[in-house]
Design an enzyme around this catalytic site. Sequence first.
Site, mmCIF file in Angstrom:
data_model
loop_
_atom_site.group_PDB
_atom_site.id
_atom_site.type_symbol
_atom_site.label_atom_id
_atom_site.label_comp_id
_atom_site.label_asym_id
_atom_site.label_seq_id
_atom_site.Cartn_x
_atom_site.Cartn_y
_atom_site.Cartn_z
ATOM 1 N N THR A 181 -9.888 4.609 -0.442
ATOM 2 C CA THR A 181 -10.636 5.309 -0.532
ATOM 3 C C THR A 181 -11.514 5.695 0.036
ATOM 4 O OG1 THR A 181 -9.684 5.739 -3.761
ATOM 5 C CG2 THR A 181 -11.797 6.291 -2.692
ATOM 6 N N CYS A 182 -11.840 4.623 -0.145
ATOM 7 C CA CYS A 182 -13.455 4.460 0.967
ATOM 8 C C CYS A 182 -13.090 5.005 2.365
ATOM 9 C CB CYS A 182 -14.280 2.449 1.213
ATOM 10 S SG CYS A 182 -15.338 2.224 2.409
ATOM 11 N N GLU A 239 0.860 -1.510 0.150
ATOM 12 C CA GLU A 239 -0.008 -0.026 0.034
ATOM 13 C C GLU A 239 0.479 1.241 -0.113
ATOM 14 O OE1 GLU A 239 -2.210 2.834 -0.494
ATOM 15 O OE2 GLU A 239 -3.228 0.651 -0.864
ATOM 16 N N HIS A 261 -44.725 -3.829 14.321
ATOM 17 C CA HIS A 261 -45.435 -2.200 13.908
ATOM 18 C C HIS A 261 -44.772 -1.479 15.412
ATOM 19 C CE1 HIS A 261 -48.512 0.578 12.930
ATOM 20 N NE2 HIS A 261 -48.770 0.697 13.673
ATOM 21 N N VAL A 275 -24.599 9.480 -7.656
ATOM 22 C CA VAL A 275 -24.245 8.770 -6.190
ATOM 23 C C VAL A 275 -23.934 10.297 -5.836
ATOM 24 C CG1 VAL A 275 -23.294 7.359 -4.535
ATOM 25 C CG2 VAL A 275 -24.911 6.971 -6.624
ATOM 26 N N ALA A 296 -17.802 -0.002 -1.752
ATOM 27 C CA ALA A 296 -16.933 -0.512 -1.378
ATOM 28 C C ALA A 296 -17.127 -2.113 -1.043
ATOM 29 C CB ALA A 296 -16.992 -0.449 -0.216
ATOM 30 N N LYS A 321 -20.581 10.172 4.758
ATOM 31 C CA LYS A 321 -21.271 10.041 5.428
ATOM 32 C C LYS A 321 -21.070 10.839 7.267
ATOM 33 C CE LYS A 321 -22.106 7.583 2.133
ATOM 34 N NZ LYS A 321 -20.827 7.999 0.751
#
Length: 473
Positions: free
Chosen positions: A41-42, A34, A452, A190, A327, A51
Amino acid sequence: MAMTCDVAILGGGTGGYVAAIRAAQLGKDVVIIEQDKLGGTCLHRGCIPSKSLLRSAEVFAEMKESESFGIEADGVRLSFPKVQKRKENIVEKLHKGVQYLMHKNKIRVVHGQGRVIGPSIFSPRSGAVAVELADGEMETVVPAHLIIATGSKPRNLPGFEPDGKYIMTSDHALMMEELPASIVIVGGGVIGVEWASMLNDFGVEVTLIEASAQLLPAEDEEIGKEMNRLLSKRGIKVLTGAELLTETYEVKDNQVQLMVKHGGEEHRLISDKLLISVGRIGNADNIGLENTDVRVENGLIVVNEFMQTTEPHIYAIGDVIGGLQLAHAATHEGVTAVNHLAGEAPMKYRKEWTPRCVYTRPEAASVGITEKEALKRGYEIKTGKFPFSANGKALVYGMNEGFVKIITDQATNDILGVHMIGPHVTELIGEAALAQVLDATPWEVGSMIHAHPTLSEILGEASLAIDGIATGI
């Protein structure tokens, strides 16, 4: 001296590190290569930070609307530096978690830029990876199997050169230190609609431009229309079927100015920032694929149903192979690849079983195919639809706009697609995805006893609506 292993993974993003963990679980000696931080990225430039910002924006919007719940909250203020600090804390906590998982599973991590090399003194076949370390030294990793998981980067728009100040990609936008007064967002997919929703909730004047006839072009037409209506209702200026006249772009008086052709007329747009969100492209360049027989088409690595490339010992997963570029798709592909190389007879990856989520306010989510695609494939279809305005929990939440739509094959009663827009549908889509995996019929979903009051009742009602027996309306 070369570093040998059973499995090497080029790229430590979500798909890469999950594949590494799965390989370790199967007793494989694993190395991850890496060049940046584990999580990709995520974790660092996508899902998690965006988010986090979206949640802060949602809370801010709800606090401003609290009077409708009988709560008078005066002087509600936004501290954007604190919003960004919260985001960074979440990312760092998860990053530490990934590092711990590597240690726990005895996965070696080599930090550096890797390139696949051809046959050499290290290996008689291609697939070894030469890694340039941070100190300039070289390391060679020689695996029995290689998994390429190099991810993607934002796609540039011809005529615009992102500078991070006036012209931004989502990478730049995540690092903003202060909010602009106004922004034009190019791209109504998106990423574009999420940024439009977020920035509008933060109080930014937003114009959203999309070349296609609908927002969220990959989603069901009714979802795109409803998203357009709801974003417009919030004051976002939405221009679909619009053509960006790139030659008119200029920065003048510290603002971006350009012309857009829409509805047969040209409109001048002036804003503090321009955000380009026209998709992502796979990172297949400059990783040494020319040294292999791995096939690349349109910048994406070609794989079979088990994620194998045209060199059987080399696999590829995630954004670099295209597809849904999500992802959770990458993680599933990674597990599929590892199970296959280990001889575990994996379940084949199925795109149509993969949920798709949009974290706007309200959210949108889907699984399977759209009505248009179903008709294109020759299906005779039946549809069921149920509105959130008839759902008690949605009314309690004060979020009662949107609907659930289910598309079925009239001949077999198989569920072809489920499409949702409304409160917390990114959580509700899990039940729909499970129904598809289990090959459940709408009658079975409708017969399930949903508690419910819950939002999940709407999926049962939409299922029953296919045969005209919904009881909620």
